[in-house]
Each structure stands twice: as structure tokens, then as C-alpha cells.
Design an enzyme around this catalytic site. Structure first.
Site, PDB file in Angstrom:
ATOM      1  N   LYS A 175      38.380  21.212  40.543  1.00 49.10           N
ATOM      2  CA  LYS A 175      39.009  21.407  41.853  1.00 49.10           C
ATOM      3  C   LYS A 175      38.210  22.415  42.682  1.00 49.10           C
ATOM      4  O   LYS A 175      37.928  22.179  43.853  1.00 49.10           O
ATOM      5  CB  LYS A 175      40.460  21.881  41.641  1.00 49.10           C
ATOM      6  CG  LYS A 175      41.241  22.081  42.912  1.00 49.10           C
ATOM      7  CD  LYS A 175      42.735  21.956  42.673  1.00 49.10           C
ATOM      8  CE  LYS A 175      43.379  23.188  42.127  1.00 49.10           C
ATOM      9  NZ  LYS A 175      43.457  24.306  43.092  1.00 49.10           N
ATOM     10  N   SER A 227      39.128  38.150  42.849  1.00 51.11           N
ATOM     11  CA  SER A 227      39.563  36.862  43.384  1.00 51.11           C
ATOM     12  C   SER A 227      38.382  36.128  43.980  1.00 51.11           C
ATOM     13  O   SER A 227      37.734  36.609  44.903  1.00 51.11           O
ATOM     14  CB  SER A 227      40.632  37.075  44.464  1.00 51.11           C
ATOM     15  OG  SER A 227      40.709  35.926  45.283  1.00 51.11           O
ATOM     16  N   ASP A 240      44.195  30.492  35.785  1.00 53.30           N
ATOM     17  CA  ASP A 240      44.987  29.272  36.011  1.00 53.30           C
ATOM     18  C   ASP A 240      45.491  28.658  34.701  1.00 53.30           C
ATOM     19  O   ASP A 240      46.336  27.753  34.719  1.00 53.30           O
ATOM     20  CB  ASP A 240      44.155  28.227  36.771  1.00 53.30           C
ATOM     21  CG  ASP A 240      43.878  28.660  38.201  1.00 53.30           C
ATOM     22  OD1 ASP A 240      44.566  29.562  38.708  1.00 53.30           O
ATOM     23  OD2 ASP A 240      42.952  28.086  38.819  1.00 53.30           O
TER      24      ASP A 240
HETATM   25  C1  S3P Z   1      40.133  29.467  42.969  1.00 53.40           C
HETATM   26  C2  S3P Z   1      40.272  30.773  42.605  1.00 53.40           C
HETATM   27  C3  S3P Z   1      41.434  31.299  41.882  1.00 53.40           C
HETATM   28  C4  S3P Z   1      42.253  30.182  41.249  1.00 53.40           C
HETATM   29  C5  S3P Z   1      42.468  29.031  42.181  1.00 53.40           C
HETATM   30  C6  S3P Z   1      41.140  28.446  42.628  1.00 53.40           C
HETATM   31  C7  S3P Z   1      38.923  29.058  43.711  1.00 53.40           C
HETATM   32  O1  S3P Z   1      42.256  31.996  42.779  1.00 53.40           O
HETATM   33  O2  S3P Z   1      43.483  30.686  40.805  1.00 53.40           O
HETATM   34  O3  S3P Z   1      43.218  28.024  41.549  1.00 53.40           O
HETATM   35  O4  S3P Z   1      38.633  27.854  43.781  1.00 53.40           O
HETATM   36  O5  S3P Z   1      38.231  29.952  44.225  1.00 53.40           O
HETATM   37  P1  S3P Z   1      41.984  33.542  43.142  1.00 53.40           P
HETATM   38  O6  S3P Z   1      40.664  33.611  43.769  1.00 53.40           O
HETATM   39  O7  S3P Z   1      43.069  33.924  44.105  1.00 53.40           O
HETATM   40  O8  S3P Z   1      42.071  34.274  41.855  1.00 53.40           O
END
Ligand code: S3P
Length: 431
Positions: free
Chosen positions: A22, A167, A320
Site C-alpha cells: 500500500k 512517522s 500496522d
Molecule cells: C504509512 C506510514 C505509517 C503507517 C501507514 C502507512 C506510509 O503511518 O501506519 O499505514 O505509507 O507512510 P505513520 O507514518 O503515521 O506512522
């Protein structure tokens, strides 16, 4: 609303593939849209979140088409987006909202984004703060630091941002805005979060680098860029989706599952470290590199598991996967402690709450804490009525819990798996 019944499973055997990653699918469309030329994406995840990203860029004048086995993005360059005629619908997708904030901040037109009820209650101050420090003008329309967001044109300058959270969405938003800024932009994070943006932007021609310090903190740096150039992207299978079948293979007696073509980037593969620490029989086969991302086939065999402590810099590499890790912990002997994971509270649902409620409904012994949970494993799980709370990862984690429970488990609103894994229940039924 749909509900699925799950019954105790017996020996799951065979080979499966899981849909494309994803995070990488989102980024391939976003970066392809702001690059010059065509980006060709194979194994793109056609889940609802990534389709939201496609629609947002189509609304900004980017042609995106589907061929037999790939998605084609006809990018118009860094400054080639056009003003959308309506509010961009980001659906349930935090990644779309936060990364797009970084891109929209650099445009010379006004725009607005809004999503569903869950999305519009998630914190966006974490991207507004650094982007507005760079000179962006992003406002929360209801003044609550949540979407809907309004973005006005602003002149961006590079900053050195110390992110309070690990994040990837915050890091990526700032780095993307950095492409449009004058001067270098850098982001420090307390632990390395997934680095797909750094890897992929570099392949599109950006001047971007990252360093990992000995104390576990990380810094990513980007320089403003004249143009990015379209690429061919092979999206590996999503380890976050593979996680459910890895767990199923480990938990259901007599199972042996081969999950083919899974992305194993170390910034995402923390679940495999945890499984091994719990005593799992897991192997990587056919290890290779697919377009800059490490990829392998993963073999998971039934294994008696024991509890572990999961904390610190490991957390961003499996954030996740905590719902399914909690299910494994409930089935493992002994205590599992999950800490340093307060970020769970701001996912599609407050996952400390939604995991605790559902595990308790199945008879598990769980104590929620402020930054995680403590699970006393080993009590046999009983089938139960599970509330998905419209959170895809809760629905899938508890479908797997249902396989290891006595009696029937019903997953309410099970269609929410469409967000990241529309084929999930079909694959489960086939096995
Ligand atoms: C993601 C980062 C994560 C993850 C999300 C997808 C991404 O979130 O939980 O499902 O694609 O950068 P955070 O960056 O808020 O930790």
C-alpha cells in the site's frame, strides 16, 4: 453491512501471493504524477486507499490509465498539476492526506482535502506544523487540527525539522514539500520509519539522502529539485497483508504456508523479528531486490509461540501489524508486553482500544496501557462477535483469531478490508 463467519481452521497448506504494498503503491502514483514522462506501475494495489490517491491526482489533471497488468501515470512534472475544481476526497487514507499535503503546499493554486469520519478525526497538526514552518499555508477548516484541510499557495523555504514522532507520513510530507522549497530540507526522527519515500524519490532523480545514527535516530535530507522523471515500478507484495497469513501459518496446527513475493524492507519487517523471537519457524526464500526494495518469499510453519517484549525502535517497523501480533500473543505461552506504541491511538481506530475490546470478547487476558498493552497468553480463545469498527486491520487480525478459536467468529462490517486487501476473505476461503 456485511459480516463474515469464521470457524476453527485446520492445517492451512499452500502457496499464496498478497496484493501490492500500500505505501509503495501510493507513492508510485504520487511521484509519477509530479514527474515528467510516464510511470509504469506493476502489481499496484487496487485497494480503496490507493484508489483515493489516483482520483485525487486525476482531479488535478493527471491522466492515469489501467492496462492489462499495469497502471500508467502520465506525469506532468513538478509544477504540472492543475487546480482541482472541488474538494479532494481522500476517503479513509491517512497516507493520501499527509503526503498530498506536502505536495499541495508547493503548488501555486488553492486546494482542499476531506475524507470519511475516521480520517477527519485523525491528527493533521503533525504535518501542518512543519509545512507551515516552511511557509505553507495549511488550515484545518474546523480549527481542530483535523481534515478538512485548506491549502493556499505559499513560498516554501527549507527547514531542519525535528519530528516528535517516528512517522513516515510526516517525514514524507516534509520531504515532498522540500522538493519545492529553496534550500535544503531535513527531517530528524526519533527512530527510523519506513523509508519508501527516500528510496523511490531517489530513483525518480531527487537529490535525497538519509543517515541512521548509532543511537537509533535518523535524518533524511532533500534538496530542491528541477524535475523528477517517470520510472517503472514493480510493487512488491505488502508485508502488512502477508502478516495475516504468516500468523495463520504459525497458529493453525499442521500449517505450512508459502507467501510469495513479499517486500521485506527492514523498515517494515519488524513482524518477522518478533515472530522469530516468539519461537516461530519462518524462512526467507528466493531473496532478491525488486526495483530497489528487498523482496522474498516467506515460508511460515506451525510453531508453538511464547510471549516477548516489543518496544523502542522496533515499533515503527511493525506499527500496522500490532493487531495481528496481539492475536499471536494471545495464543502464545506467557506474557507479551507491547510498549512505546502510543501511535496506535491515532490509526484508523484507536487500536489499543479496538484490539483490547475484541481480544477480551474472545476470552483473552489483556490490559491496555497508555502506550500499548500487556497480554497474558495461552488461554484458549472462544469464537465471538467481533466489531471491526470499520478498521481493515482489525477485521483481518480477528478473522485469523477466529481460525484459532473454538466455535464461530463473526466479523462485523467485514467489507472494510477493501481499504488494503479486497481479496482477503477469498484467499482465506481458498486456503
Ligand atoms: C504509512 C506510514 C505509517 C503507517 C501507514 C502507512 C506510509 O503511518 O501506519 O499505514 O505509507 O507512510 P505513520 O507514518 O503515521 O506512522
Amino acid at each position: 453491512m456485511s459480516a463474515k463467519s469464521i470457524y476453527t481452521g485446520n492445517n492451512l497448506k499452500g502457496e499464496i501471493t498478497v496484493p501490492g504494498d500500500k505505501s509503495i503503491s501510493h507513492r508510485s502514483v504520487m511521484f509519477g504524477s509530479i514527474a515528467l514522462g510516464t510511470t509504469r506501475i506493476t502489481n499496484f494495489l487496487k485497494g480503496a486507499d490507493c484508489l483515493s490517491t489516483i482520483k485525487c491526482f486525476q482531479r488535478m489533471g493527471i491522466e492515469i490509465t489501467e492496462e492489462k497488468d499495469c497502471i500508467l501515470v502520465y506525469g506532468k512534472g513538478l509544477r504540472g498539476l492543475s487546480a482541482p475544481s472541488c474538494t479532494l476526497d481522500v476517503g479513509n487514507s491517512g497516507t493520501t492526506t499527509r503526503l498530498l499535503s506536502g505536495i499541495l503546499a508547493g503548488q501555486n493554486f488553492s486546494s482542499a482535502m476531506s475524507g470519511d469520519e475516521s480520517l477527519n478525526s485523525r491528527p493533521m497538526g503533525r504535518v501542518m506544523t512543519p509545512l507551515n514552518k516552511m511557509g505553507a499555508r495549511i488550515q484545518s477548516i474546523n480549527n481542530n487540527n483535523c481534515a478538512p484541510l485548506k491549502v493556499e499557495p505559499g513560498d516554501l523555504h527549507g527547514i531542519h525539522y525535528q519530528s516528535p514522532v517516528a512517522s513516515a507520513q510526516v517525514k514524507s510530507a516534509v520531504l515532498l514539500a522540500g522538493l519545492y522549497a529553496n534550500g535544503e530540507t531535513s527531517v530528524d526522527e526519533p527512530a527510523l520509519s519506513r523509508n519508501h519515500t527516500e528510496l523511490m524519490l531517489r530513483s525518480f532523480g531527487a537529490d535525497i539522502s538519509s543517515t541512521l545514527q548509532e543511537n537509533g535516530t535518523a535524518t533524511a535530507r532533500v534538496h530542491p529539485c528541477k524535475e523528477l522523471y517517470g520510472q517503472t515500478i514493480q510493487v512488491p507484495g505488502d508485508i502488512s497483508s502477508a502478516a495475516y497469513f504468516i500468523a495463520a501459518g504459525l497458529l493453525v496446527p499442521g500449517s505450512e504456508l508459502l507467501i510469495k513475493n513479499v517486500g521485506t524492507n527492514p523498515t517494515r519487517a519488524g513482524i518477522l523479528n518478533v515472530c522469530r523471537a516468539m519461537g516461530a519457524d519462518i524462512a526467507y526464500l528466493n531473496e532478491r531486490n525488486a526495483g530497489g526494495e528487498p523482496t522474498a518469499d516467506i515460508l511460515a510453519r506451525y510453531s508453538p509461540l511464547h510471549g516477548v517484549t516489543i518496544e523502542g525502535s522496533l515499533i515503527p517497523t511493525l506499527i500496522d501489524e500490532i493487531p495481528i501480533i496481539a492475536v499471536m500473543a494471545a495464543c502464545a505461552a506467557g506474557t507479551t508486553i507491547i510498549k512505546d506504541a502510543a501511535e496506535l491511538k491515532v490509526k484508523e481506530t484507536n487500536r489499543i482500544y479496538t484490539v483490547t475490546e475484541n481480544l477480551r470478547a474472545m476470552g483473552a487476558d489483556v490490559t491496555p496501557t497508555d502506550d500499548g498493552m500487556i497480554i497474558e497468553g495461552g488461554k484458549p480463545l472462544k469464537g465471538a462477535r467481533i466489531k471491526s469498527y470499520l478498521d481493515h486491520r482489525i477485521a483481518m487480525a480477528f478473522a485469523i483469531a477466529g481460525l484459532t478459536s473454538e466455535g464461530e467468529t463473526i466479523i462485523e462490517n467485514s467489507q472494510c478490508v477493501d481499504v488494503s486487501y479486497p481479496e482477503f476473505f477469498n484467499t482465506l476461503e481458498q486456503l
